[in-house]
Design a protein around this motif. Structure first.
Motif, PDB file in Angstrom:
ATOM      1  N   LYS A 142      -0.561  10.445   3.374  1.00  0.00           N
ATOM      2  CA  LYS A 142      -0.758   9.701   4.614  1.00  0.00           C
ATOM      3  C   LYS A 142      -0.137   8.318   4.462  1.00  0.00           C
ATOM      4  O   LYS A 142      -0.375   7.616   3.490  1.00  0.00           O
ATOM      5  CB  LYS A 142      -2.252   9.562   4.891  1.00  0.00           C
ATOM      6  N   ARG A 143       0.678   7.921   5.456  1.00  0.00           N
ATOM      7  CA  ARG A 143       1.294   6.593   5.443  1.00  0.00           C
ATOM      8  C   ARG A 143       0.237   5.553   5.783  1.00  0.00           C
ATOM      9  O   ARG A 143      -0.541   5.728   6.709  1.00  0.00           O
ATOM     10  CB  ARG A 143       2.426   6.520   6.460  1.00  0.00           C
ATOM     11  N   ARG A 144       0.222   4.456   5.001  1.00  0.00           N
ATOM     12  CA  ARG A 144      -0.821   3.450   5.187  1.00  0.00           C
ATOM     13  C   ARG A 144      -0.322   2.169   5.856  1.00  0.00           C
ATOM     14  O   ARG A 144      -1.079   1.219   6.007  1.00  0.00           O
ATOM     15  CB  ARG A 144      -1.448   3.095   3.845  1.00  0.00           C
ATOM     16  N   GLY A 145       0.925   2.123   6.254  1.00  0.00           N
ATOM     17  CA  GLY A 145       1.426   0.919   6.891  1.00  0.00           C
ATOM     18  C   GLY A 145       2.661   1.207   7.713  1.00  0.00           C
ATOM     19  O   GLY A 145       3.200   2.312   7.713  1.00  0.00           O
ATOM     20  N   GLY A 164      -0.474   6.307   9.472  1.00  0.00           N
ATOM     21  CA  GLY A 164      -1.324   7.444   9.800  1.00  0.00           C
ATOM     22  C   GLY A 164      -0.602   8.782   9.768  1.00  0.00           C
ATOM     23  O   GLY A 164      -1.238   9.830   9.703  1.00  0.00           O
ATOM     24  N   HIS A 165       0.732   8.772   9.815  1.00  0.00           N
ATOM     25  CA  HIS A 165       1.505  10.017   9.777  1.00  0.00           C
ATOM     26  C   HIS A 165       1.362  10.660   8.394  1.00  0.00           C
ATOM     27  O   HIS A 165       1.326   9.963   7.387  1.00  0.00           O
ATOM     28  CB  HIS A 165       2.974   9.727  10.061  1.00  0.00           C
ATOM     29  N   LEU A 197       0.850  -1.177   0.000  1.00  0.00           N
ATOM     30  CA  LEU A 197       0.000   0.000   0.000  1.00  0.00           C
ATOM     31  C   LEU A 197       0.886   1.227   0.000  1.00  0.00           C
ATOM     32  O   LEU A 197       1.630   1.458   0.942  1.00  0.00           O
ATOM     33  CB  LEU A 197      -0.908   0.014   1.228  1.00  0.00           C
ATOM     34  N   GLY A 198       0.832   1.992  -1.059  1.00  0.00           N
ATOM     35  CA  GLY A 198       1.617   3.211  -1.139  1.00  0.00           C
ATOM     36  C   GLY A 198       0.944   4.320  -0.356  1.00  0.00           C
ATOM     37  O   GLY A 198      -0.163   4.169   0.167  1.00  0.00           O
TER      38      GLY A 198
END
Length: 135
Positions: A81-84, A89-90, A56-57
Motif C-alpha cells: 500500500k502506498r503511504r504518500g 492508498g493504492h 514512508l516506504g
C-alpha cells in the motif's frame, strides 16, 4: 490583531533569522540552533546533505501464494500500500516466480508462463530473457 500580510512578513523573518518561535502578536523568541546535517562521502571535502522528513516506504498488506489457475506451484504474491503522494492508498501487486523473478503485471506473468509452456526445455532464466526481463 495580526493581519495575514503581517503573518507572512513574520514567517519570512522566521526563516531568515533562524529563530525558534514567532507568535501571532509579532514578538520573536530568538533561539539559535544548528541544523543537523548528514555528511556523505569520504573525500577531503565531504558533501553535506540536509535531513528532511522521514520517507514512508510502502506498507506490505498482502502476502501469500499466488491464487489462480494459471499459476504453477511455488508462485507467490505481495501487495504493498502506498503511504504518500497523489496516489496514497493504492495497492501495488507483485508476483514472484519460484526462482524469485519479480513481475509487476498479470500481462507479463502470462507472457512468461506462455514462453515456459511453449518451450519445455527452457529454464526460468531463459524465459525471463525472452520476455525482456532484466539480465
Amino acid at each position: 490583531r495580526t493581519t495575514e500580510a503581517q503573518a507572512d512578513v513574520l514567517t519570512k523573518r522566521y526563516y531568515q533569522s533562524s529563530v525558534d518561535e514567532i507568535s501571532l502578536s509579532g514578538s520573536l523568541t530568538k533561539t539559535k540552533r544548528k541544523k543537523k546535517r548528514k555528511v556523505v562521502g569520504t573525500s577531503s571535502s565531504p558533501k553535506k546533505v540536509s535531513l528532511g522528513p522521514p520517507r514512508l516506504g510502502p506498507l506490505l498488506v498482502i502476502e501469500g501464494p499466488a491464487a489462480g489457475e494459471i499459476f504453477p506451484k511455488g508462485w507467490t504474491m505481495k501487495g504493498f500500500k502506498r503511504r504518500g503522494g497523489a496516489t496514497k492508498g493504492h495497492i501495488d501487486t507483485y508476483w514472484y516466480s519460484p526462482t524469485k523473478k519479480k513481475f509487476r503485471s498479470m500481462g507479463r506473468v502470462t507472457e512468461f508462463l506462455n514462453v515456459l509452456k511453449a518451450n519445455p526445455g527452457f529454464s526460468e532464466d531463459d524465459a525471463w530473457k525472452s520476455v525482456g526481463g532484466p539480465s
